[in-house]
Design a protein around this motif. Structure first.
Motif, PDB file in Angstrom:
ATOM      1  N   ILE A 229       3.979  -3.545  -7.584  1.00 42.43           N
ATOM      2  CA  ILE A 229       3.149  -2.870  -8.574  1.00 42.43           C
ATOM      3  C   ILE A 229       4.071  -2.219  -9.588  1.00 42.43           C
ATOM      4  N   TYR A 251       1.186  -7.073  -9.386  1.00 33.85           N
ATOM      5  CA  TYR A 251       0.142  -6.454 -10.204  1.00 33.85           C
ATOM      6  C   TYR A 251       0.831  -5.594 -11.252  1.00 33.85           C
ATOM      7  N   TRP A 272      -4.893  -4.162  -7.846  1.00 31.73           N
ATOM      8  CA  TRP A 272      -3.913  -3.715  -6.854  1.00 31.73           C
ATOM      9  C   TRP A 272      -4.351  -4.124  -5.453  1.00 31.73           C
ATOM     10  N   ILE A 284       6.680  -0.196  -5.325  1.00 30.96           N
ATOM     11  CA  ILE A 284       6.160   0.450  -6.538  1.00 30.96           C
ATOM     12  C   ILE A 284       7.331   0.694  -7.471  1.00 30.96           C
ATOM     13  N   VAL A 291      -1.821   3.731  -9.749  1.00 27.34           N
ATOM     14  CA  VAL A 291      -1.142   4.151  -8.520  1.00 27.34           C
ATOM     15  C   VAL A 291      -1.557   5.559  -8.121  1.00 27.34           C
TER      16      VAL A 291
END
Length: 338
Positions: A229, A251, A272, A284, A291
């Motif tokens: 992410i 993503y 996500w 991340i 998030v």
């Protein structure tokens, strides 16, 4: 009470798409210049890069006239060359054109505005009133001072980011929490609480940290599927082969194209949840808005193994360790995979 507004010509649709909404919030409406449009409808010209001025002059900007005030030349944004606004002002003065040149930049999340130019200029005073009317705090200084502030801000943020990454390594070595130390430093008003900008200035620092931490977890744990992410430009800067032989789902949080030829086999996801579904490891890379809204409990339930490497320090470490099988953030214990 109806707010006053200002209309400015722009040279291209691209400028309108990029800045139209942000400037509308400031009370400034942009119109793409066309030869058939009456020049009297606008208050001036918006200039964002070299070539805009000559293009707008060709489209009728040279015929702009204001009855009671000079025509505004608003040099805007961080793409305008350093010193260009001062050069335009000097050229207009030398040719006795009825123009007032103002340098402008949106600041601090677009809630504040830097304005450079003559503090008593008619258009400058009008802009200050307009911005205040739309809830924006403005600061008036010299045109070149705005240029200098624009040039120095990314340098300062990059220096600040490097400082906190280096302090994170020291915190790791000494078994203390970077987040707690940074909060303690932030009690001093000279430092403040904004310890690590969510938009990284230097991707090399993030990339090196992610490679190191992912190597740790890949060596210690059996990993088959990895979810990423973060923005596409970050993942594009990661070294080739760092996740070789793993199923990778990405993503990015936007619709921007992702070059599959550069990362063959990586799957682009539109949410996500799709990215982390049955993932063993979540990486991340940057603090995307989505998030902050993630539920750690739901995240752990969706993943096959709830292992997380978080370069943006998105979650409180104690809470993350409660819900996740393994959680690693910047400056939060290097031995988490041991």
């Amino acid at each position: 009470m109806r707010h006053q507004r200002m209309k400015l010509w722009v040279a291209a649709e691209q400028t309108l798409h990029k800045w139209g909404e942000s400037l509308k919030e400031c009370g400034i409406d942009l119109l793409v210049a066309q030869k058939e449009e009456p020049a009297e409808e606008v208050d001036g010209l918006l200039l964002t890069r070299l070539g805009d001025y000559s293009r707008l002059q060709e489209l009728g900007g040279n015929s702009l006239r204001q009855e009671k005030s000079p025509v505004l030349l608003l040099v805007f944004g961080d793409e305008a060359p350093y010193g260009w606004a001062d050069e335009l002002a000097a050229a207009c003065e030398a040719s006795q054109k009825p123009y007032e040149v103002v340098r402008m930049s949106l600041w601090s999340g677009k809630e504040r505005v830097l304005l450079g130019g003559g503090p008593v200029g008619q258009q400058m005073r009008r802009l200050c009133r307009l911005l205040a009317d739309h809830g924006k705090l403005s600061m008036v200084c010299g045109r070149r001072e705005v240029d200098e502030a624009i040039r120095q801000l990314p340098r300062y943020l990059a220096w600040k980011e490097r400082f906190y990454w280096e302090m994170g390594e020291a915190c790791d070595d000494n078994g203390v929490s970077l987040k707690q130390v940074s909060r303690a430093l932030g009690l001093d008003t000279r430092v403040g609480q904004g310890w690590l900008d969510p938009v990284h200035q230097d991707h090399s620092l993030v990339c090196a940290w992610l490679v190191r931490e992912c190597q740790h977890v890949l060596q210690k744990t059996k990993i088959e599927r990895i979810a990423l992410i973060g923005p596409a430009d970050l993942w594009n800067k990661m070294p080739q082969g760092w996740l070789a032989d793993k199923a990778v789902a990405v993503y990015t949080g936007t619709d921007e194209p992702f070059p599959n030829e550069a990362r063959p086999g990586w799957v682009r996801c539109d949410s996500w949840k799709a990215a982390v579904q049955e993932a063993d490891l979540l990486v991340i890379g940057d603090g995307l808005e989505v998030v902050a809204e993630l539920s750690l409990q739901e995240l752990a339930h969706t993943m096959r193994q709830s292992l997380v490497v978080d370069a943006a320090s998105c979650f409180p470490a104690q809470e993350a360790q409660l819900f996740c099988k393994g959680y690693r953030a910047v400056g939060e214990k290097t031995n988490v995979w041991e």
